[in-house]
Scaffold this motif. Structure first.
Motif, PDB file in Angstrom:
ATOM      1  N   ILE A   8     -24.384  65.206  93.609  1.00  0.00           N
ATOM      2  CA  ILE A   8     -22.955  65.038  93.371  1.00  0.00           C
ATOM      3  C   ILE A   8     -22.375  64.154  94.474  1.00  0.00           C
ATOM      4  N   VAL A   9     -21.591  63.177  94.066  1.00  0.00           N
ATOM      5  CA  VAL A   9     -20.903  62.311  95.018  1.00  0.00           C
ATOM      6  C   VAL A   9     -19.528  62.925  95.267  1.00  0.00           C
ATOM      7  N   ALA A  10     -19.156  63.092  96.536  1.00  0.00           N
ATOM      8  CA  ALA A  10     -17.887  63.759  96.845  1.00  0.00           C
ATOM      9  C   ALA A  10     -17.136  63.027  97.938  1.00  0.00           C
ATOM     10  N   VAL A  35     -22.725  61.746  88.450  1.00  0.00           N
ATOM     11  CA  VAL A  35     -23.052  60.462  87.829  1.00  0.00           C
ATOM     12  C   VAL A  35     -23.991  60.655  86.640  1.00  0.00           C
ATOM     13  N   GLU A  36     -24.918  61.603  86.733  1.00  0.00           N
ATOM     14  CA  GLU A  36     -25.866  61.819  85.643  1.00  0.00           C
ATOM     15  C   GLU A  36     -25.173  62.273  84.359  1.00  0.00           C
ATOM     16  N   LYS A  37     -24.172  63.121  84.484  1.00  0.00           N
ATOM     17  CA  LYS A  37     -23.468  63.644  83.307  1.00  0.00           C
ATOM     18  C   LYS A  37     -22.200  62.879  83.000  1.00  0.00           C
ATOM     19  N   GLY A  38     -21.757  62.056  83.929  1.00  0.00           N
ATOM     20  CA  GLY A  38     -20.558  61.270  83.702  1.00  0.00           C
ATOM     21  C   GLY A  38     -19.262  62.050  83.874  1.00  0.00           C
ATOM     22  N   LEU A  39     -19.326  63.206  84.496  1.00  0.00           N
ATOM     23  CA  LEU A  39     -18.129  64.023  84.705  1.00  0.00           C
ATOM     24  C   LEU A  39     -17.587  63.811  86.109  1.00  0.00           C
ATOM     25  N   TYR A  40     -16.269  63.910  86.226  1.00  0.00           N
ATOM     26  CA  TYR A  40     -15.692  63.927  87.561  1.00  0.00           C
ATOM     27  C   TYR A  40     -14.762  65.116  87.663  1.00  0.00           C
ATOM     28  N   PHE A  41     -14.561  65.551  88.899  1.00  0.00           N
ATOM     29  CA  PHE A  41     -13.872  66.797  89.167  1.00  0.00           C
ATOM     30  C   PHE A  41     -12.826  66.588  90.254  1.00  0.00           C
ATOM     31  N   GLU A  87      -9.946  85.108  91.458  1.00  0.00           N
ATOM     32  CA  GLU A  87      -9.765  83.645  91.389  1.00  0.00           C
ATOM     33  C   GLU A  87     -10.924  82.936  92.093  1.00  0.00           C
ATOM     34  N   VAL A  88     -11.294  83.461  93.261  1.00  0.00           N
ATOM     35  CA  VAL A  88     -12.398  82.866  94.021  1.00  0.00           C
ATOM     36  C   VAL A  88     -13.704  83.017  93.241  1.00  0.00           C
ATOM     37  N   ALA A  89     -13.968  84.209  92.703  1.00  0.00           N
ATOM     38  CA  ALA A  89     -15.198  84.447  91.938  1.00  0.00           C
ATOM     39  C   ALA A  89     -15.251  83.561  90.696  1.00  0.00           C
ATOM     40  N   GLY A  90     -14.134  83.394  90.024  1.00  0.00           N
ATOM     41  CA  GLY A  90     -14.084  82.525  88.847  1.00  0.00           C
ATOM     42  C   GLY A  90     -14.367  81.076  89.191  1.00  0.00           C
ATOM     43  N   THR A  91     -13.876  80.648  90.348  1.00  0.00           N
ATOM     44  CA  THR A  91     -14.110  79.271  90.786  1.00  0.00           C
ATOM     45  C   THR A  91     -15.588  79.055  91.104  1.00  0.00           C
ATOM     46  N   VAL A  92     -16.224  80.030  91.758  1.00  0.00           N
ATOM     47  CA  VAL A  92     -17.658  79.924  92.048  1.00  0.00           C
ATOM     48  C   VAL A  92     -18.438  79.852  90.734  1.00  0.00           C
ATOM     49  N   ALA A  93     -18.090  80.689  89.772  1.00  0.00           N
ATOM     50  CA  ALA A  93     -18.780  80.680  88.476  1.00  0.00           C
ATOM     51  C   ALA A  93     -18.618  79.323  87.777  1.00  0.00           C
ATOM     52  N   GLU A 143     -21.473  76.704  86.668  1.00  0.00           N
ATOM     53  CA  GLU A 143     -21.525  76.250  85.275  1.00  0.00           C
ATOM     54  C   GLU A 143     -21.558  74.725  85.183  1.00  0.00           C
ATOM     55  N   HIS A 144     -20.803  74.047  86.037  1.00  0.00           N
ATOM     56  CA  HIS A 144     -20.735  72.587  85.994  1.00  0.00           C
ATOM     57  C   HIS A 144     -21.742  71.918  86.932  1.00  0.00           C
ATOM     58  N   GLU A 145     -22.660  72.709  87.468  1.00  0.00           N
ATOM     59  CA  GLU A 145     -23.743  72.232  88.329  1.00  0.00           C
ATOM     60  C   GLU A 145     -23.256  71.547  89.605  1.00  0.00           C
TER      61      GLU A 145
END
Length: 143
Positions: free
Chosen positions: A10-12, A24-30, A67-73, A77-79
């Motif tokens: 992941i590029v950050a 980059v592999e999946k084409g998603l950005y966050f 909220e923290v646990a949901g964010t970790v999950a 999920e989004h690798e």
């Protein structure tokens, strides 16, 4: 127990109040805002989810802990976090509670609108007949 760590693919880039990540592999950005960046950074060295949650949520309300646990999950999920070799007993990074700082709701936003453009490598994946970039065969929906 399974440990997780920041996905090195992941590029950050961390800005003042936002962290932007690109897979980059999946084409998603966050976009990560609030305490999401601190949560993600807690996994810079491999950690178990239970260890991170126990440390980060110490002193937070149950709702904030969820909220923290949901964010970790969502990060798993989004690798953004991937399975890693567990740290040796007593090893790893010292984790701090999010209650020690001004707690802000962790926000993880996922964007796929540029997925096709991000996933295409225009230099190496060119159709020789037309000269135009092509989607990789592994790209979701590629034919």
């Amino acid at each position: 127990m399974t440990a997780f760590a920041v996905n090195k693919k992941i590029v950050a880039d961390v800005f003042a109040d936002e962290t932007v990540l690109i897979n980059v592999e999946k084409g998603l950005y966050f976009s990560m805002q609030g305490s999401a960046t601190q949560i993600w950074q807690a996994f810079e060295t491999p950690q178990t989810v239970s260890t991170v949650l126990a440390a980060l949520t110490s002193g937070l309300s149950p709702a904030q802990g969820e909220e923290v646990a949901g964010t970790v999950a969502a990060m798993i999920e989004h690798e953004l976090l991937v399975e890693a070799e567990a740290p040796p007993a007593g090893g790893g990074t010292t984790l701090y509670s999010l209650a020690g700082v001004a707690y802000a709701v962790p926000v993880l936003s996922v964007f796929s609108d540029l997925a096709e453009l991000i996933a295409i490598d225009p230099v190496h994946e060119v159709d020789e007949g037309s000269g135009w970039p092509v989607r990789p065969a592994t790209f979701p929906g590629a034919t």
